[in-house]
Every structure is written in C-alpha cells, then in structure tokens.
Design a protein around this motif. Structure first.
Motif, short mmCIF file in Angstrom:
data_model
loop_
_atom_site.label_atom_id
_atom_site.label_comp_id
_atom_site.label_asym_id
_atom_site.label_seq_id
_atom_site.Cartn_x
_atom_site.Cartn_y
_atom_site.Cartn_z
N ILE A 107 53.02 51.52 54.88
CA ILE A 107 54.59 51.49 54.11
C ILE A 107 56.14 51.25 54.73
O ILE A 107 56.73 50.19 54.45
N ASP A 108 56.32 52.50 55.87
CA ASP A 108 57.51 51.91 56.56
C ASP A 108 57.42 50.34 57.44
O ASP A 108 58.69 49.69 57.26
N HIS A 146 56.39 47.52 56.38
CA HIS A 146 56.56 46.35 55.38
C HIS A 146 57.61 46.97 54.85
O HIS A 146 58.31 45.64 54.86
N ARG A 147 58.82 47.97 54.49
CA ARG A 147 60.01 48.02 53.68
C ARG A 147 60.51 47.63 54.54
O ARG A 147 61.76 46.23 53.74
N ILE A 156 61.06 43.54 53.76
CA ILE A 156 61.38 43.13 52.38
C ILE A 156 63.52 43.86 53.03
O ILE A 156 64.08 42.53 51.68
N GLU A 157 63.80 44.97 53.43
CA GLU A 157 65.06 45.06 53.39
C GLU A 157 66.21 44.23 54.66
O GLU A 157 67.15 44.21 54.42
N THR A 200 56.63 40.35 51.22
CA THR A 200 55.52 40.36 52.34
C THR A 200 54.09 40.65 52.52
O THR A 200 53.49 41.15 51.34
N ALA A 225 57.12 50.66 46.65
CA ALA A 225 58.17 51.24 48.38
C ALA A 225 58.78 49.76 48.16
O ALA A 225 59.83 49.24 47.96
N MET A 226 58.35 48.41 47.89
CA MET A 226 58.25 47.08 48.69
C MET A 226 59.28 46.28 47.30
O MET A 226 60.07 45.85 47.26
N GLU A 263 60.78 48.85 45.02
CA GLU A 263 62.12 49.60 44.97
C GLU A 263 63.53 48.83 46.38
O GLU A 263 63.78 49.10 46.08
N ALA A 264 62.36 48.02 46.94
CA ALA A 264 63.58 47.80 48.18
C ALA A 264 63.93 45.75 47.78
O ALA A 264 64.72 45.61 48.63
#
Length: 406
Positions: free
Chosen positions: A48-49, A51-52, A55-56, A62, A96-97, A99-100
């Motif tokens: 998760i981290d 790929h996030r 996006i960030e 992604t 998570a994606m 939310e980013a």
C-alpha cells in the motif's frame, strides 16, 4: 477515441479525463512493475505504501502488478493472488489510493510459459508443447478444458477487482505470458480452432475479454496490455499485432490498449532497453544457472540501446486501426516534453515505469516545473529486483511498513 479533438487541440496531460466509465485526475498512469511485496499472495502495508507514494507524487492512476488469476498463473515470488478471500486487503489498498486522490488499476494475468515450477508447484502450460529458452522449463500444451477454466478465472478475478473497489483492470495480453503466447506463431503450433490463422490465435484473448466484460459490465475500465512485437524471429510483429488489436477493439469491450513490446520468455532487454545488468540477473540464480547467466546472459537477454520514446513509432501504427478504444503510450517517457509529444501525436495517456521507481514524486515536480526531467539513467538494476522487492537502487526500500499479509 484515440485521436485528438475535432479542433486538433493537444490535451493537457495534467487535466482530468475520461477512461471508459471512470474519470482520471490526469493522463499519467504508473505502469505495472511486479512489486514482490506480497509474500503470501495478499496485500501488505508495504505494498500500500509503495503505491500510495506514486499517487501522492502526482500520478493519476497506479497499477497493482502482477495479480495472478490462479496459483498456477504466478510469474515471480511475492505477487498478489486475485481471489475472493483477499478482498479485505484489496479494499484497504484501493481505499488508500482514493484517499490520496488517485485511482487504482489491477493487472490480471496468467504467466503461462513464463511460469516456473519452483514458484507454482506445477508444470507450466503454453498453447503448445514448448521449452522456455531462458528458464529451460518444459511447458505442456494447455487443454481446451483448462482454457475454459482460465477464461472463468479471468472473469472471477475481474469481479474480485470490481468488488474490491478498483477503478480499472489491465488484462495482461503481452510479453508472451499465456494469452500473448497464443498470438505467437513461434509458440502456438495448435491444429485446432485456437491455432493457425490470426483469427484463431486471437480467439482465446477475445473469449477472455468478452467473459470479463460480461461479468463486470461498466463497473470499471478495461485496459488490454498487448505486445506490438517481441523482437523474436517468427513470433509477434506489427503486421499481426495491429490486426489482433483490431479484432479485440471491434468487440467494443476495450476502453484502452496499453501498447508494449518485448518478451519475458527470451530477449527480455527488447522491452527495457538500456544497460544489460548481467551481474544483477546472475544474482537471482543459483549453481549452474548463475554460471550460465554470466556466460550467455547477454546472448539470451539481448542488448539494445536506450532511446527516449522508443515505442512511439510502433505505437503510432495502431492509431488508424483502433477505432473504439483509447491508446496508452509506454516506453522511454521521462519528462514533460515526452508527455506533451505523446499527447500531440494523439495518445490519450502515458504510462511510466522506471522513471517513477526512481522518483515517485516526479509528476508533481514536472507539473510545478521544479524539475525538467526525470533522474532515471536506465541502468536496469531495478529489472531483477522483482525477485526480491522491486525498487530503484538509488531509492532502496528502506520502508519500515509491514510485509505481513493484511
């Protein structure tokens, strides 16, 4: 459509745009690069981290790679298994994606002749009996009954992706994985309705595509990743790959084609271009295989100089043929000028791999003009990190996030 607007206005790569039933915040997609962060086939916090960060860093969508449709379809260690029991973790990933501020795509595939018994536990399959010249794995011919199972597994995996909140799926019909191998006269020697003519060799891909579309409808966008050519004599080249794309496009089930090239079976550097890291490849092998890589690696992997936008001219051959789907340009995209050129040539999206591994926040830098081009030097030392944890050697995975299954 893959062409420019009627006013011939070049679209802004940073503006929101439609991809099938979804809207992306911009036209930049993180290309699939198998991550190796799922040791039990499940989502982890490290995944998760990873790929996030893209996006960030400004990427619009992604791509979670590689998601095997079955245990037999794994291509490398640490990949996602796209089955229903993994939905809770997959939902955390997509949440998570979102939310980013970005979108999430899941690449679905079956490795076929790229698979290895040490990973899957079973003998690999191919359209016909075939020995992988790199791994020396002997593949048996897949039966029609097994092909029907694979079709259902693709549809099942697509439904899992939709239920988990993914915005898109990418059907991996490239790199001589199972489906792509059916396109290839080099591998496909079948005498039934799945071999011989181009229409027959495209039949399996078409049946998978239609089964997936029937299952998910317009719940998410459907991207097809297809090889334009693989640099292997007697295999896939533009004269036939354009027609394969035409057959699939005419179904109306494809929202976009991501145009790629090269093979994961042989001559792998045809895809990557740039330096051929023999020591890196050898480090993934043991015993006689390690020695073999050191002695014959360049002959097996190939060696091709890197050029910016090295897939552009081949990809342009698809523009007059693909009438319904949009086109995604991949290969050698490292700065804003490359993106602008792709848009000027009528491509709807660009996909970036190595450049974003080097700098996950590259898109934001290019957007604000704080940096004019990416720092990736195409050393390809990231290429073999798929067998451990995919990363750039200059930005190693120092994250403390957990690699335990969620």
């Amino acid at each position: 459509m893959n062409n420019q607007t009627e006013q011939n206005v070049v679209p802004d790569v940073f503006s929101p745009t439609q991809l099938g039933p979804i809207t992306l915040p911009n036209r930049i997609i993180k290309a699939a690069t198998s991550e190796g962060r799922s040791p039990k086939g499940k989502v982890t916090q490290a995944l998760i981290d990873f790929h996030r960060g893209f996006i960030e860093g400004g990427t619009g969508m992604t791509t979670l790679a590689y998601c095997a449709i079955s245990p037999e379809g794994f291509a490398a260690p640490g990949e996602i298994l796209m089955i229903r029991e993994n939905i809770p973790g997959l939902k955390k990933f997509t949440r998570a994606m979102h939310e980013a501020g970005g979108k999430a795509s899941a690449q679905l595939g079956h490795a076929g002749p790229v698979a290895h018994k040490k990973i899957t536990g079973v003998q690999p399959v191919a359209p016909s009996r075939f020995r992988n010249p790199t791994s020396f794995q002997l593949c048996r011919e897949i039966t029609k009954e097994e092909m029907q199972t694979v079709i259902r597994q693709f549809a099942d995996a697509a439904e899992v992706a939709a239920d988990a909140g993914f915005d898109a799926i990418e059907l991996h019909f490239g790199h001589l994985y199972l489906v792509s191998a059916f396109f290839s006269p080099w591998i496909n020697k079948r005498k039934d309705e799945y071999g011989g003519s181009l229409e027959n060799r495209t039949r399996f891909a078409k049946e998978i595509l239609l089964a997936v579309k029937e299952r998910v409808q317009d719940r998410l966008a459907i991207i097809v990743k297809i090889s334009m050519d693989d640099g292997i004599k007697g295999s896939i080249w533009l004269d036939e790959s354009t027609q394969c794309a035409k057959i699939l496009d005419e179904t109306g089930a494809v929202d976009a084609f991501e145009l790629t090239m090269g093979s994961s079976v042989y001559n792998q550097m045809y895809l990557f271009r740039g330096e051929t890291d023999i020591d890196g490849m050898a480090s993934t092998q043991k015993g006689i295989f390690k020695l073999g890589v050191k002695l014959f690696g360049k002959m097996m992997l190939g060696e091709y100089p890197y050029e910016d936008l090295y897939m552009l001219e081949s990809a342009r051959q698809f523009q007059p043929i693909v009438k319904n789907a949009q086109l995604i340009l991949l290969g050698g995209i490292n700065d804003y000028a490359h993106m602008e050129r792709a848009m000027g040539y009528g491509f709807s999206f660009v996909a970036m791999g190595r450049a974003l591994l080097r700098e996950p926040d590259l898109v934001n830098k290019l957007k604000t003009k704080s940096q004019l081009e990416g720092r990736c030097i195409h050393c390809n030392k990231c290429m073999f990190s798929v067998f451990t944890t995919t990363n750039c050697v200059f930005t190693k995975d120092y994250a403390t996030s957990s690699k335990e299954a969620i």
